[in-house]
Design a protein around this motif. Structure first.
Motif, PDB file in Angstrom:
ATOM      1  N   VAL A 148      45.938  44.057 -33.291  1.00  0.00           N
ATOM      2  CA  VAL A 148      46.107  43.507 -34.631  1.00  0.00           C
ATOM      3  C   VAL A 148      46.683  42.095 -34.580  1.00  0.00           C
ATOM      4  CG1 VAL A 148      48.458  44.210 -35.330  1.00  0.00           C
ATOM      5  CG2 VAL A 148      46.582  44.321 -36.965  1.00  0.00           C
ATOM      6  N   ALA A 149      47.497  41.785 -33.566  1.00  0.00           N
ATOM      7  CA  ALA A 149      47.995  40.420 -33.418  1.00  0.00           C
ATOM      8  C   ALA A 149      46.841  39.461 -33.117  1.00  0.00           C
ATOM      9  CB  ALA A 149      49.047  40.353 -32.311  1.00  0.00           C
ATOM     10  N   LEU A 150      45.951  39.863 -32.219  1.00  0.00           N
ATOM     11  CA  LEU A 150      44.780  39.035 -31.926  1.00  0.00           C
ATOM     12  C   LEU A 150      43.889  38.879 -33.151  1.00  0.00           C
ATOM     13  CD1 LEU A 150      43.760  40.386 -28.384  1.00  0.00           C
ATOM     14  CD2 LEU A 150      45.052  38.315 -28.920  1.00  0.00           C
ATOM     15  N   GLN A 170      35.588  41.958 -27.109  1.00  0.00           N
ATOM     16  CA  GLN A 170      36.982  41.529 -26.981  1.00  0.00           C
ATOM     17  C   GLN A 170      37.934  42.570 -27.560  1.00  0.00           C
ATOM     18  OE1 GLN A 170      38.133  37.705 -28.946  1.00  0.00           O
ATOM     19  NE2 GLN A 170      39.606  39.036 -29.989  1.00  0.00           N
ATOM     20  N   MET A 171      37.590  43.154 -28.701  1.00  0.00           N
ATOM     21  CA  MET A 171      38.462  44.119 -29.352  1.00  0.00           C
ATOM     22  C   MET A 171      38.371  45.515 -28.729  1.00  0.00           C
ATOM     23  SD  MET A 171      40.427  42.706 -31.375  1.00  0.00           S
ATOM     24  CE  MET A 171      40.689  41.258 -32.398  1.00  0.00           C
ATOM     25  N   VAL A 172      37.262  45.799 -28.079  1.00  0.00           N
ATOM     26  CA  VAL A 172      37.118  47.105 -27.430  1.00  0.00           C
ATOM     27  C   VAL A 172      38.115  47.239 -26.278  1.00  0.00           C
ATOM     28  CG1 VAL A 172      35.589  48.538 -26.004  1.00  0.00           C
ATOM     29  CG2 VAL A 172      34.727  47.482 -28.105  1.00  0.00           C
ATOM     30  N   PHE A 173      38.284  46.171 -25.517  1.00  0.00           N
ATOM     31  CA  PHE A 173      39.151  46.244 -24.324  1.00  0.00           C
ATOM     32  C   PHE A 173      40.604  46.584 -24.659  1.00  0.00           C
ATOM     33  CE2 PHE A 173      35.655  44.162 -22.019  1.00  0.00           C
ATOM     34  CZ  PHE A 173      35.696  44.869 -20.829  1.00  0.00           C
ATOM     35  N   PRO A 174      41.271  45.887 -25.594  1.00  0.00           N
ATOM     36  CA  PRO A 174      42.657  46.277 -25.886  1.00  0.00           C
ATOM     37  C   PRO A 174      42.771  47.658 -26.510  1.00  0.00           C
ATOM     38  CG  PRO A 174      41.938  44.520 -27.344  1.00  0.00           C
ATOM     39  CD  PRO A 174      40.893  44.651 -26.297  1.00  0.00           C
ATOM     40  N   PHE A 175      41.755  48.063 -27.287  1.00  0.00           N
ATOM     41  CA  PHE A 175      41.784  49.411 -27.857  1.00  0.00           C
ATOM     42  C   PHE A 175      41.733  50.461 -26.752  1.00  0.00           C
ATOM     43  CE2 PHE A 175      39.173  53.094 -29.179  1.00  0.00           C
ATOM     44  CZ  PHE A 175      40.068  53.671 -30.072  1.00  0.00           C
ATOM     45  N   VAL A 176      40.778  50.305 -25.831  1.00  0.00           N
ATOM     46  CA  VAL A 176      40.657  51.249 -24.719  1.00  0.00           C
ATOM     47  C   VAL A 176      41.895  51.176 -23.829  1.00  0.00           C
ATOM     48  CG1 VAL A 176      39.321  51.864 -22.659  1.00  0.00           C
ATOM     49  CG2 VAL A 176      38.143  51.206 -24.773  1.00  0.00           C
ATOM     50  N   GLY A 177      42.405  49.960 -23.603  1.00  0.00           N
ATOM     51  CA  GLY A 177      43.600  49.805 -22.785  1.00  0.00           C
ATOM     52  C   GLY A 177      44.784  50.558 -23.368  1.00  0.00           C
ATOM     53  N   GLY A 178      44.951  50.504 -24.682  1.00  0.00           N
ATOM     54  CA  GLY A 178      46.036  51.231 -25.325  1.00  0.00           C
ATOM     55  C   GLY A 178      45.896  52.732 -25.155  1.00  0.00           C
ATOM     56  N   PHE A 196      39.452  36.516 -25.845  1.00  0.00           N
ATOM     57  CA  PHE A 196      39.972  35.860 -27.052  1.00  0.00           C
ATOM     58  C   PHE A 196      40.188  34.366 -26.804  1.00  0.00           C
ATOM     59  CE2 PHE A 196      43.760  34.177 -29.160  1.00  0.00           C
ATOM     60  CZ  PHE A 196      43.454  34.359 -30.493  1.00  0.00           C
ATOM     61  N   PHE A 197      40.850  34.021 -25.694  1.00  0.00           N
ATOM     62  CA  PHE A 197      41.123  32.617 -25.419  1.00  0.00           C
ATOM     63  C   PHE A 197      39.826  31.838 -25.156  1.00  0.00           C
ATOM     64  CE2 PHE A 197      45.549  33.830 -24.959  1.00  0.00           C
ATOM     65  CZ  PHE A 197      46.210  32.697 -25.394  1.00  0.00           C
ATOM     66  N   LYS A 198      38.869  32.485 -24.511  1.00  0.00           N
ATOM     67  CA  LYS A 198      37.580  31.814 -24.275  1.00  0.00           C
ATOM     68  C   LYS A 198      36.885  31.498 -25.599  1.00  0.00           C
ATOM     69  CE  LYS A 198      32.969  32.601 -22.314  1.00  0.00           C
ATOM     70  NZ  LYS A 198      32.811  31.205 -21.861  1.00  0.00           N
ATOM     71  N   ARG A 199      36.870  32.477 -26.501  1.00  0.00           N
ATOM     72  CA  ARG A 199      36.185  32.308 -27.779  1.00  0.00           C
ATOM     73  C   ARG A 199      36.927  31.329 -28.689  1.00  0.00           C
ATOM     74  NH1 ARG A 199      36.962  36.146 -30.741  1.00  0.00           N
ATOM     75  NH2 ARG A 199      35.362  35.564 -32.272  1.00  0.00           N
ATOM     76  N   ALA A 238      49.455  31.031 -35.282  1.00  0.00           N
ATOM     77  CA  ALA A 238      48.494  31.839 -34.527  1.00  0.00           C
ATOM     78  C   ALA A 238      48.545  31.507 -33.038  1.00  0.00           C
ATOM     79  CB  ALA A 238      47.085  31.616 -35.070  1.00  0.00           C
ATOM     80  N   ALA A 239      48.714  30.238 -32.708  1.00  0.00           N
ATOM     81  CA  ALA A 239      48.773  29.840 -31.302  1.00  0.00           C
ATOM     82  C   ALA A 239      49.987  30.454 -30.603  1.00  0.00           C
ATOM     83  CB  ALA A 239      48.815  28.312 -31.201  1.00  0.00           C
ATOM     84  N   VAL A 240      51.148  30.429 -31.262  1.00  0.00           N
ATOM     85  CA  VAL A 240      52.347  31.031 -30.668  1.00  0.00           C
ATOM     86  C   VAL A 240      52.182  32.540 -30.557  1.00  0.00           C
ATOM     87  CG1 VAL A 240      54.826  31.411 -30.963  1.00  0.00           C
ATOM     88  CG2 VAL A 240      53.839  29.172 -31.468  1.00  0.00           C
ATOM     89  N   SER A 241      51.516  33.140 -31.532  1.00  0.00           N
ATOM     90  CA  SER A 241      51.244  34.577 -31.481  1.00  0.00           C
ATOM     91  C   SER A 241      50.431  34.926 -30.242  1.00  0.00           C
ATOM     92  CB  SER A 241      50.493  35.014 -32.745  1.00  0.00           C
ATOM     93  OG  SER A 241      50.126  36.370 -32.682  1.00  0.00           O
ATOM     94  N   ALA A 242      49.382  34.161 -29.976  1.00  0.00           N
ATOM     95  CA  ALA A 242      48.526  34.427 -28.818  1.00  0.00           C
ATOM     96  C   ALA A 242      49.282  34.222 -27.502  1.00  0.00           C
ATOM     97  CB  ALA A 242      47.297  33.519 -28.865  1.00  0.00           C
TER      98      ALA A 242
END
Length: 406
Positions: A191-193, A215-223, A252-255, A274-278
């Motif tokens: 959700v932060a991303l 991009q969103m699949v990876f952190p979901f699966v990782g969690g 995320f950073f690439k995109r 947003a930059a500090v969040s990332a």
């Protein structure tokens, strides 16, 4: 306001104002505890933590979800009444849950936990239903993944509360670590991303391309993998879980690199938050991987100051900056003075960085100096955005404000 109010503006505004009120309590406890002025017991500290994660962050995520998923297609009056009831239920149950954490270890905690999980599941159910009717952007996908994970994490929290209250085993030995890990890694990172990306395309992000969905699949699966690793005590899975998170953040950073690179660090903007969040998400993952490697996947034996450093980098650095990005975009019109916002940004993040470093290296003087600085900045931010929300009013938006995403 800089953009037309969303269709669900009264509900969004109500959730955000409620979140701010609860966060004030969390901030005050944090300042007093960080300066070692008051020695709070474990119950009050747990109330402080859940006031931040549930009262501030989760209610703000609900508000963002209503904004993102409430547009593009009409909402029936019956659906709106149900949604409004869910919002009220979430605020009431979260407030009572925080009070219960602050005052007791008894069965009232898991009872209120069940109410909180049901409210969260209701919001997720509405989001899931709306996802089938609208064009989905990358932030939409991130919110779907995060809210689904939060329901699972909430259930683990209820089971853990039942175990503490009754002394009976409702969850494996790894459950005490699986609950916070699921919420921090599986819920808050996606959700932060999502909110960081949304800041650059507010209020209507473009349709998601394949890479953004991946991009969103990876952190979901990782969690999910990290939760199973801790629950089932499968040590080798833990570093794999964090690696999956790194892949998602790397995409995320690439995109988003062109947008991130264009951010001015001297002018307040949603993109600056947003930059500090990332960047904070990267710190959280590096520290998590270090702790998993050092303690062989058993975060339960890691020193508390490491975990507190990770938590505050995630809660303030990643998530609060992401929420402030949304609030900035929602309340600051072009031509408005932004100097107060820049001062607030600087105080919050200088205080956060110093406090996180103090926790990381367990340096008491740094914690005592930077806790009140961070807290003051947060209170300033709440005052600025709270006033803007009050001045914006709670009138419903005209139906024409519901439009398709670019």
């Amino acid at each position: 306001m800089p953009s037309p109010r969303p269709v669900l503006w009264p509900e969004i505004r109500g959730l955000l104002l409620a979140a701010m009120v609860i966060f004030v309590y969390t901030i005050v406890i944090g300042i007093l505890n960080g300066m070692d002025l008051v020695d709070f017991d474990q119950r009050r500290i747990l109330g402080h933590v859940h006031g931040g994660t549930l009262g501030w962050l989760t209610l703000s995520v609900f508000a963002a979800s209503l904004w993102l998923f409430g547009e593009q297609q009409p909402i029936s009056e019956e659906q709106r009444k149900i949604l409004r009831g869910l919002c009220i239920a979430a605020v009431v149950s979260f407030v009572l849950y925080v009070i219960a954490f602050s005052t007791t270890y008894g069965t009232i905690r898991p009872i209120l936990g069940i109410a909180s999980v049901l409210a969260t599941a209701g919001i997720f159910g509405w989001v899931f239903m709306r996802a089938r009717e609208i064009t989905l952007s990358v932030p939409h996908w991130g919110f779907l993944a995060a809210l689904g994970t939060s329901v699972v994490g909430g259930i683990l929290g209820v089971l853990l509360g039942l175990e503490i209250a009754t002394g009976n085993n409702f969850i494996s030995d790894g459950g005490s670590g699986a609950h916070p890990a699921t919420m921090v890694v599986g819920f808050l990172i996606p959700v932060a991303l999502a909110m960081a990306e949304w800041a650059f395309f507010f209020p209507h992000p473009p349709k998601a391309a394949r890479l953004g969905i991946i991009q969103m699949v990876f952190p979901f699966v990782g969690g999910m993998v990290l939760m199973l690793a801790l629950l089932l005590d499968i040590v080798p899975l833990a570093p794999i879980a964090v690696l999956l998170e790194f892949i998602g953040v790397g995409i995320f950073f690439k995109r988003m690199w062109p947008s991130l690179r264009s951010v001015s660090w001297t002018v307040a903007s949603p993109g600056l938050h947003a930059a500090v969040s990332a960047i904070s998400v990267v710190y959280v993952l590096i520290l998590a991987q270090f702790l998993i490697a050092k303690y062989e996947g058993d975060l339960g034996i890691a020193p508390e100051h490491y975990l507190l450093s990770l938590d505050h980098a995630q809660f303030i650095g990643a998530m609060t900056n992401a929420v402030f990005a949304m609030l900035f975009a929602a309340t600051v019109a072009k031509g408005d003075p932004t100097r107060p916002h820049m001062i607030t940004f600087a105080i919050v993040n200088i205080g956060m960085a110093g406090f996180v470093i103090g926790l990381l290296f367990d340096v008491t003087i740094l914690k005592q100096i930077f806790a009140p600085i961070m807290g003051l900045g947060l209170l300033m931010g709440l005052a600025i955005y709270g006033r803007a929300l009050f001045e914006a009013g709670g009138d419903e938006a005209p139906a024409t404000s519901s439009r398709r995403a670019r």
